[in-house]
Design an enzyme around this catalytic site. Sequence first.
Site, PDB file in Angstrom:
ATOM      1  N   GLU A  74     -44.822  -8.722  40.740  1.00 45.86           N
ATOM      2  CA  GLU A  74     -45.406  -8.880  42.078  1.00 45.86           C
ATOM      3  C   GLU A  74     -44.627  -8.057  43.102  1.00 45.86           C
ATOM      4  OE1 GLU A  74     -45.804 -11.547  39.811  1.00 45.86           O
ATOM      5  OE2 GLU A  74     -47.814 -10.734  40.008  1.00 45.86           O
ATOM      6  N   ASN A 128     -48.938  -8.442  34.133  1.00 49.14           N
ATOM      7  CA  ASN A 128     -49.911  -7.754  34.973  1.00 49.14           C
ATOM      8  C   ASN A 128     -49.362  -6.435  35.502  1.00 49.14           C
ATOM      9  OD1 ASN A 128     -48.405 -10.028  36.598  1.00 49.14           O
ATOM     10  ND2 ASN A 128     -48.847  -8.429  38.088  1.00 49.14           N
ATOM     11  N   ASP A 151     -53.864  -9.773  38.083  1.00 49.39           N
ATOM     12  CA  ASP A 151     -52.725 -10.593  37.639  1.00 49.39           C
ATOM     13  C   ASP A 151     -53.032 -11.291  36.320  1.00 49.39           C
ATOM     14  OD1 ASP A 151     -50.188 -11.717  37.694  1.00 49.39           O
ATOM     15  OD2 ASP A 151     -50.720 -13.320  39.087  1.00 49.39           O
TER      16      ASP A 151
END
Length: 672
Positions: A188, A264, A309
Amino acid sequence: MRTIGLVFAVLAPAQIGAQGITDRDLTNASSRTDWITTGRDYSETHYSPLREINASNVNRLGLAWTFDMETKRGLEATPIVVDGTMYVTGSWSIVYAVDAVTGKRLWRYDPEVSRAWGQRACCDVVNRGVAVYGDLVYVATIDGRLIALKNGIPQWSVQTTDKNQSYTITGAPRIVKGKVIIGNGGAEFGVRGYVSAYDAKTGKLVWRFYTVPGDPSKPFESPAMEKAAKTWTGEWWKYGGGGTVWDSLAYDPELDLLYAGTGNGSPWNWKVRSPGGGDNLYLSSIVALKPDTGELVWHYQTTPGDSWDYTAVQQMILTTLSIEGKARKVIMQAPKNGFFYVLDRATGELLSAKPYVTINWAKEVDMKTGRPVENPEARELDPKKMFIQQPGPLGGHNWQPMSYHPGTRLVYIPAQETGYPYLGNENFKYLTGGAWNLGMLPLPATEPAELTPGMLLAWDPVKQAAKWKVSYPTYWNGGVLSTAGNLVFQGTAAGSFAAYNAETGEKVWSMPVNTGIMAAPATYMANGKQYISVLAGWGGAFGLIFGNPSGHNGTPGRLLTFALDGKEKLPPAPGAPALPKPITQTADQKTIEAGSVLYATWCVYCHGFAAASGGSIADLRFSSESTFASYPKIVLDGSYVSVGMPSFKQWLSNDDVAAIRAFVISQRNKIH
Ligand code: CA
């Protein structure tokens, strides 16, 4: 004599037997009566052959002992039990050794992670447990170290990551042939994923397998990276690329293959990460590696060109299934994207894939190509058009371990119905230093958290269909244990621990535990008695953002251990806090709205939608007036860094902080 006995007990705490855990022990883990590796065996089944506690006597189950985990943040570890000693991890990667019969603490090791590092943890400062090998206990820390402990004392410690980047480790290490295998997280924030093997005795790096290619103007680390680079476009390496191996690993000693699940893309948005398209290997994949060298043998990509994701780090289980009359050695996974996959684990051949939850991003998996047949709306990522995609980023199933029972031949999945509008951010700018980099627009911070159903799903992996299911009002329920006692154990987000008949799903026992459970239980024999242990403590990716469905904000995390006729009492839950008095709002509506957008960009991941957190981290709406007055000190000067709240000076101005405060005050004043 009594004195000598006591001295001996003090001098020799929790020694693992002289020889300790061997490769042979790990290979034969499934036939043991303890629990020596996180998934219980190399096949990661989370299944135990113990049956002293069974469907006919489970009504006698009670608490044998509880242990204070010294935290109000998320607990995710599966306990490991060797020779009557339990090893378990809590928040901030702290390790505890506990007497498995009495619950008495034997030692505690705190790696003293800088609390400022908490900002880099996307999903709480959690840890999913240790590995044991020889007489050493291995823990990987939230700031990227791998540490070998003997009786709680470090023997070696290595930094497995670049601390200039936002890597974190939450996963449990695994041991394969004298090596400690460990991945990391951070996709992220903008990192490049990899999995590493370290010599278990010395801590020396043996190999590293990158999951996504780096800058193609530099030499590729492996032929696998050269091949992968052909499936990427643009300047992805500047954004890390992602593909982090943050949770599951499995090993087949016969085939001598190590399996790793990859995460991801980083940023999420494929259109900014790889603007000319491409599958972006090896994101969202299962990769089979040679454990001696880290060389890639095969891969299967569950979500080509991931934009949502859709990690494939979820647990992989190895077993043999009879498919069309043939015994097939399979690997099974229920990744976030909502399809349950069965692959031949020698070759990576796709044998079947069917949705196990509601899916609208793809119609099916094409068995000829092995690729999902996508819904074009899911790819659009239109910043203005809401398409509620299912599953959302928390997935149809997340890290909570599932379990495979060889008797019922069912996989018990802690599954969930989730959705999310992915709105592409056309003005994406990459930010360093621990900022989120999704390439998506934030959702409005003022909307109430929407809780959708969760379930315990008993899945027949041959028929690719549910045998039974237990529905829960919300998702993010705990990991699963199944046993030869015809039982399935699971804790719930709503704050109970329950047992079900493994064949029928009938609830046969449950007990309130005063907080949500995310972790998976373990079971073991000690002193001739069967115990079941589970960590009860709320937080994690869901808890921080969506709050606490159990209604017990701020219950201290505990290790709970159950046995037949256990008589221990659970400490009472803390009472609800007094309603906060309204604070006079001095800001105008425009400022509050600006604050809402800033909050959704910077604060929501830890402090929750609508500023309503789950109590793992202080609920901002309930802060004292003097805390509200100190916002610039806290947010810009880092005055609360020792409790995990870092400075945001790099990104936010005084006016920004005033706007965020105005928004939080507006949320506080709604509580009446
Ligand atoms: Ca992720």
